[in-house]
Scaffold this motif. Structure first.
Motif, PDB file in Angstrom:
ATOM      1  N   TYR A  14      13.570  56.232  38.727  1.00 57.08           N
ATOM      2  CA  TYR A  14      13.354  56.242  39.952  1.00 57.08           C
ATOM      3  C   TYR A  14      11.863  55.171  40.959  1.00 57.08           C
ATOM      4  N   GLY A  15      11.355  54.777  39.736  1.00 58.08           N
ATOM      5  CA  GLY A  15      10.767  53.006  39.948  1.00 58.08           C
ATOM      6  C   GLY A  15      11.584  52.543  40.298  1.00 58.08           C
ATOM      7  N   VAL A  16      12.854  51.903  39.473  1.00 58.79           N
ATOM      8  CA  VAL A  16      13.603  51.265  39.941  1.00 58.79           C
ATOM      9  C   VAL A  16      13.866  51.237  40.685  1.00 58.79           C
ATOM     10  N   ALA A  17      14.833  52.687  41.111  1.00 57.47           N
ATOM     11  CA  ALA A  17      15.199  52.712  42.502  1.00 57.47           C
ATOM     12  C   ALA A  17      14.763  51.965  43.416  1.00 57.47           C
ATOM     13  N   GLY A  18      13.377  52.967  43.323  1.00 54.62           N
ATOM     14  CA  GLY A  18      12.616  52.746  44.805  1.00 54.62           C
ATOM     15  C   GLY A  18      11.876  51.391  45.074  1.00 54.62           C
ATOM     16  N   THR A  46      13.084  55.425  51.635  1.00 55.62           N
ATOM     17  CA  THR A  46      13.150  56.475  50.521  1.00 55.62           C
ATOM     18  C   THR A  46      12.828  56.055  49.126  1.00 55.62           C
ATOM     19  N   GLY A  47      12.686  54.289  49.170  1.00 54.14           N
ATOM     20  CA  GLY A  47      12.352  53.677  48.662  1.00 54.14           C
ATOM     21  C   GLY A  47      10.673  53.906  48.122  1.00 54.14           C
ATOM     22  N   VAL A  48      10.082  54.392  49.061  1.00 49.48           N
ATOM     23  CA  VAL A  48       8.814  54.769  49.191  1.00 49.48           C
ATOM     24  C   VAL A  48       8.426  55.736  49.022  1.00 49.48           C
ATOM     25  N   ALA A  49       9.589  56.587  48.751  1.00 57.14           N
ATOM     26  CA  ALA A  49       9.392  58.557  48.501  1.00 57.14           C
ATOM     27  C   ALA A  49       9.189  58.174  46.993  1.00 57.14           C
ATOM     28  N   ALA A  56       3.788  60.506  40.768  1.00 54.13           N
ATOM     29  CA  ALA A  56       3.132  61.628  40.813  1.00 54.13           C
ATOM     30  C   ALA A  56       3.859  62.556  39.231  1.00 54.13           C
ATOM     31  N   LEU A  57       4.933  62.217  39.236  1.00 52.34           N
ATOM     32  CA  LEU A  57       5.639  62.606  37.118  1.00 52.34           C
ATOM     33  C   LEU A  57       5.276  61.930  36.351  1.00 52.34           C
ATOM     34  N   LEU A  58       4.175  60.275  36.273  1.00 51.05           N
ATOM     35  CA  LEU A  58       3.356  59.494  35.240  1.00 51.05           C
ATOM     36  C   LEU A  58       2.002  59.850  35.243  1.00 51.05           C
TER      37      LEU A  58
END
Length: 133
Positions: A14-18, A46-49, A56-58
């Motif tokens: 998600y970090g890369v996708a964001g 959506t990138g910010v999300a 938050a996961l990290l």
């Protein structure tokens, strides 16, 4: 240990996708359904999300924040499903079938798995891996 590994993998994904959604929104705009208002802003948000959910996961200090991030990412995956369906339909309508079924079918199958994995790795649910007692 498994949840931690998947949390790290999801956060990286998600970090890369964001980052990609923010740095280069144009490819995402091509698959955004026509009914989405202000598509460039939506793609960037959506990138910010994705980045917020990954962060938050990290973080290690608050299970509640990890759970909130996991729920947010699961909801995000539900919300972008129409774009994935739109991309599938657009590609299949092309004369060359675009990315083809070998790309789109696994992607469609992966979407609910990613939703479940976000919730499981984020410690929101244990199903179906909880042992019965």
């Amino acid at each position: 240990m498994g949840k931690l590994i998947f949390r790290l993998l999801l956060a990286a994904f998600y970090g890369v996708a964001g980052y990609a959604h923010i740095a280069n929104p144009d490819p995402f705009l091509l698959i955004t359904p026509d009914w989405v208002p202000m598509p460039r802003i939506v793609v960037i948000l959506t990138g910010v999300a994705e980045l917020a959910g990954a962060a938050a996961l990290l973080q290690p200090w608050s299970k509640q924040l990890r759970q909130a991030g996991a729920i947010g990412l699961a909801l995000y995956a539900v919300c972008v499903f129409p774009a994935n369906i739109n991309h599938f339909a657009m590609d299949m309508a092309r004369e060359d079938s675009g990315a083809g079924l070998a790309y789109h079918v696994p992607r469609m199958i992966a979407q609910p798995i990613i939703i479940w994995l976000s919730l499981w790795a984020g410690e929101v649910i244990d199903w179906p891996l909880r042992l019965r007692r």
